[in-house]
Design a protein around this motif. Structure first.
Motif, mmCIF file in Angstrom:
data_model
loop_
_atom_site.group_PDB
_atom_site.id
_atom_site.type_symbol
_atom_site.label_atom_id
_atom_site.label_comp_id
_atom_site.label_asym_id
_atom_site.label_seq_id
_atom_site.Cartn_x
_atom_site.Cartn_y
_atom_site.Cartn_z
ATOM 1 N N LEU A 299 72.892 71.327 4.350
ATOM 2 C CA LEU A 299 73.926 70.703 5.176
ATOM 3 C C LEU A 299 74.993 70.041 4.303
ATOM 4 N N ALA A 300 74.567 69.415 3.219
ATOM 5 C CA ALA A 300 75.530 68.809 2.302
ATOM 6 C C ALA A 300 76.439 69.867 1.686
ATOM 7 N N ALA A 301 75.859 71.017 1.341
ATOM 8 C CA ALA A 301 76.650 72.115 0.786
ATOM 9 C C ALA A 301 77.665 72.627 1.801
ATOM 10 N N GLU A 302 77.255 72.694 3.071
ATOM 11 C CA GLU A 302 78.186 73.109 4.127
ATOM 12 C C GLU A 302 79.312 72.091 4.272
ATOM 13 N N GLY A 303 78.967 70.821 4.141
ATOM 14 C CA GLY A 303 79.983 69.786 4.210
ATOM 15 C C GLY A 303 80.997 69.894 3.085
ATOM 16 N N LEU A 304 80.523 70.253 1.889
ATOM 17 C CA LEU A 304 81.433 70.432 0.758
ATOM 18 C C LEU A 304 82.386 71.598 0.993
ATOM 19 N N LEU A 305 81.889 72.647 1.646
ATOM 20 C CA LEU A 305 82.753 73.782 1.972
ATOM 21 C C LEU A 305 83.833 73.379 2.970
ATOM 22 N N LEU A 347 84.338 63.338 8.356
ATOM 23 C CA LEU A 347 83.459 64.190 7.555
ATOM 24 C C LEU A 347 82.716 63.359 6.514
ATOM 25 N N SER A 348 83.400 62.409 5.910
ATOM 26 C CA SER A 348 82.734 61.533 4.954
ATOM 27 C C SER A 348 81.625 60.737 5.626
ATOM 28 N N GLY A 349 81.888 60.254 6.833
ATOM 29 C CA GLY A 349 80.916 59.436 7.548
ATOM 30 C C GLY A 349 79.652 60.177 7.920
ATOM 31 N N ILE A 350 79.738 61.475 8.089
ATOM 32 C CA ILE A 350 78.539 62.263 8.404
ATOM 33 C C ILE A 350 77.488 62.059 7.322
ATOM 34 N N PHE A 351 77.948 61.822 6.087
ATOM 35 C CA PHE A 351 77.041 61.726 4.951
ATOM 36 C C PHE A 351 76.914 60.309 4.391
ATOM 37 N N ASP A 352 78.023 59.565 4.303
ATOM 38 C CA ASP A 352 77.899 58.259 3.648
ATOM 39 C C ASP A 352 77.243 57.201 4.530
ATOM 40 N N TYR A 353 77.030 57.507 5.808
ATOM 41 C CA TYR A 353 76.295 56.597 6.671
ATOM 42 C C TYR A 353 74.786 56.797 6.573
ATOM 43 N N HIS A 354 74.328 57.829 5.867
ATOM 44 C CA HIS A 354 72.903 58.151 5.788
ATOM 45 C C HIS A 354 72.431 58.121 4.337
ATOM 46 N N GLN A 356 69.823 59.195 3.126
ATOM 47 C CA GLN A 356 69.109 60.408 2.729
ATOM 48 C C GLN A 356 69.949 61.309 1.828
ATOM 49 N N PHE A 357 71.274 61.129 1.860
ATOM 50 C CA PHE A 357 72.157 61.985 1.063
ATOM 51 C C PHE A 357 72.605 61.321 -0.242
ATOM 52 N N ASN A 358 72.063 60.157 -0.532
ATOM 53 C CA ASN A 358 72.558 59.385 -1.679
ATOM 54 C C ASN A 358 72.373 60.092 -3.018
ATOM 55 N N ASP A 359 71.335 60.905 -3.162
ATOM 56 C CA ASP A 359 71.025 61.490 -4.464
ATOM 57 C C ASP A 359 71.436 62.954 -4.575
ATOM 58 N N MET A 360 72.442 63.357 -3.799
ATOM 59 C CA MET A 360 72.900 64.751 -3.862
ATOM 60 C C MET A 360 74.415 64.814 -3.655
ATOM 61 N N PRO A 361 75.056 65.875 -4.125
ATOM 62 C CA PRO A 361 76.508 66.026 -3.927
ATOM 63 C C PRO A 361 76.836 66.187 -2.443
ATOM 64 N N THR A 362 77.796 65.409 -1.962
ATOM 65 C CA THR A 362 78.239 65.483 -0.568
ATOM 66 C C THR A 362 79.761 65.320 -0.526
ATOM 67 N N PRO A 363 80.379 65.572 0.625
ATOM 68 C CA PRO A 363 81.835 65.367 0.752
ATOM 69 C C PRO A 363 82.214 63.922 1.055
#
Length: 447
Positions: A299-305, A347-354, A356-363
């Motif tokens: 999902l993080a990879a999809e977010g980067l795309l 899009l940033s909030g999808i990941f920076d609010y969780h 669980q995504f802290n230790d991986m590349p996200t948008p």
């Protein structure tokens, strides 16, 4: 609340013979043509032409239309809907009002819905109208709303939905009425859900071109913003509706589609991604996720795309704007740039609010970059509300996104002023967003 006075029946309704004269057992004499009126009703068999104006409306052929409403009030309400409300509420797709006029001519439900919206809007702005009282306009709007609902059920049961856009326009107008009346916004969501159900029932092929295309492009903005604001899935993510947009673009041989439509596609992808992230982190069932870590990485990879696609869209859009227009002159362009900054934060909030995504590349974006987007949303929205006829309803999504990220009392006050202006423009539902943000700011110790 006092009721609106009955229609003046001292002269004949027309005919021959008309219902009134039959009931009274009297000779039916054609009614004299009014010499002073804002709205002119003509025979429904007449096709609309380029010379048709908003004040040259056609009444649907049916008995006893709003029988308890004064005829001059009806004219005022209808004229206000076409000449004022629609003029001040462009939905960002550049659609031709003649489409609405032609549909209005054929449908009792759309006729009543137009009266309901026009009357309620007039009740908010009666300082400009000395011939009618606010309470009369409010009562007229409620009566017309109820009549529209009754006719709508009849039309849904009787007409071929695959060939008609009338019920779709009616449900949209009834939803707008709810936004003008109900501060919670719940009524609008229900009507929009009904609109979406009718769209799906008709199928994508009914919306590739013509009036169906115009309606789809209009309502999809509302549907996308609804899914993002309420964090709910949307049918626009389904393959057949994604294919519809691809087909619409292929059919657009004259390049009339604005680049904003591609941005809306990316916003739809963000909605889908957000829903899948939440479903994975907070699963609806107790079933064990086989490999949540792997799924989160995907999902993080999809977010980067999507982030890369957004950045590319912005570069292409700015070049297109330089070649074809300036942002301040094209209302669709200024809406596009506002939505770009809003969806970038979302899009940033999808990941920076969780966490669980802290230790991986996200948008996820840095705070300074987010602050830049917030500043642009506030600046461009202020310009749009002052210089364009874009409906203020289109700004709820970006203002809610910006409001969630403000860091100062000054910024919060700026957003409150914009929401108050939207409320003053006949949409008190803005108060629900105001209360929501105030609660959030109190929790974040901003106000």
């Amino acid at each position: 609340m006092a009721a609106i006075g009955p229609l003046d029946r001292r002269t004949c309704e027309g005919g021959p013979p008309c219902r009134y004269c039959i009931k009274k057992k009297q000779k039916c004499v054609p009614q004299a043509t009014p010499t002073k009126t804002d709205v002119v009703f003509v025979n429904i068999s007449t096709e609309p032409t380029r010379s048709t104006t908003r004040s040259a409306m056609i009444r649907p052929s049916m008995p006893e239309i709003c029988p308890k409403m004064r005829e001059d009030n009806l004219s005022l309400f209808i004229n206000n809907f076409f000449s004022n409300f629609l003029a001040r509420n462009d939905f960002g797709v550049g659609w031709d009002h003649s489409t609405m006029i032609y549909q209005f001519q054929k449908s009792p439900s759309l006729y009543h819905a137009s009266i309901a919206v026009g009357a309620l809007d007039m009740s908010r702005r009666l300082s400009s109208f000395s011939s009618i009282q606010a309470k009369d306009a409010v009562m007229g709007s409620i009566m017309a709303y109820a009549a529209s609902l009754t006719q709508l059920h009849t039309e849904i049961e009787s007409e071929n939905l695959g060939r008609s856009d009338i019920t779709l326009w009616t449900t949209l107008l009834l939803g707008l009425f709810e936004l003008m009346r109900d501060k919670t916004g719940d009524g609008f969501v229900k009507h929009l859900s009904g609109t979406s159900s009718l769209l799906r029932l008709r199928g994508p092929e009914a919306h590739i071109s013509g009036p169906g295309r115009s309606f789809f492009l209009t309502v999809r903005v509302f549907e996308i913003c609804r899914s993002l604001i309420y964090s709910e899935p949307t049918f626009l993510c389904h393959p057949e509706w994604i294919s519809l947009m691809m087909e619409i673009k292929r059919e657009d041989i004259n390049n009339t589609l604005h680049p904003k439509e591609r941005l809306l596609d990316l916003m739809t992808e963000c909605s889908s991604l957000s829903h899948r992230v939440r479903s994975l982190i907070r699963p609806a069932s107790t079933d064990t996720i086989i490999d949540p870590k792997s799924s989160l990485v995907e999902l993080a990879a999809e977010g980067l795309l999507i982030r890369s696609a957004l950045d590319n869209w912005y570069i292409d859009f700015m070049k297109w704007s330089t070649d074809f227009d300036t942002l301040e002159q094209n209302f669709q362009s200024i809406l596009a740039i506002i939505y770009f900054h809003a969806i970038s934060i979302y899009l940033s909030g999808i990941f920076d609010y969780h966490s669980q995504f802290n230790d991986m590349p996200t948008p996820a974006l840095s705070q300074p970059v987010i602050q830049g987007h917030v500043n642009m949303i506030l600046t461009k929205t202020t310009i749009a509300m002052k210089t364009t006829n874009l409906s203020p309803l289109l700004f709820f999504f970006p203002l809610r996104v910006a409001g969630a990220r403000v860091t100062s009392i000054l910024e919060a006050g700026f957003i409150l002023e914009l929401l108050q202006e939207i409320s003053n423009r006949s949409f008190p539902v803005a108060e629900a967003f105001t209360e929501d943000l105030k609660n959030l700011w109190q929790w974040k110790c901003i106000c």
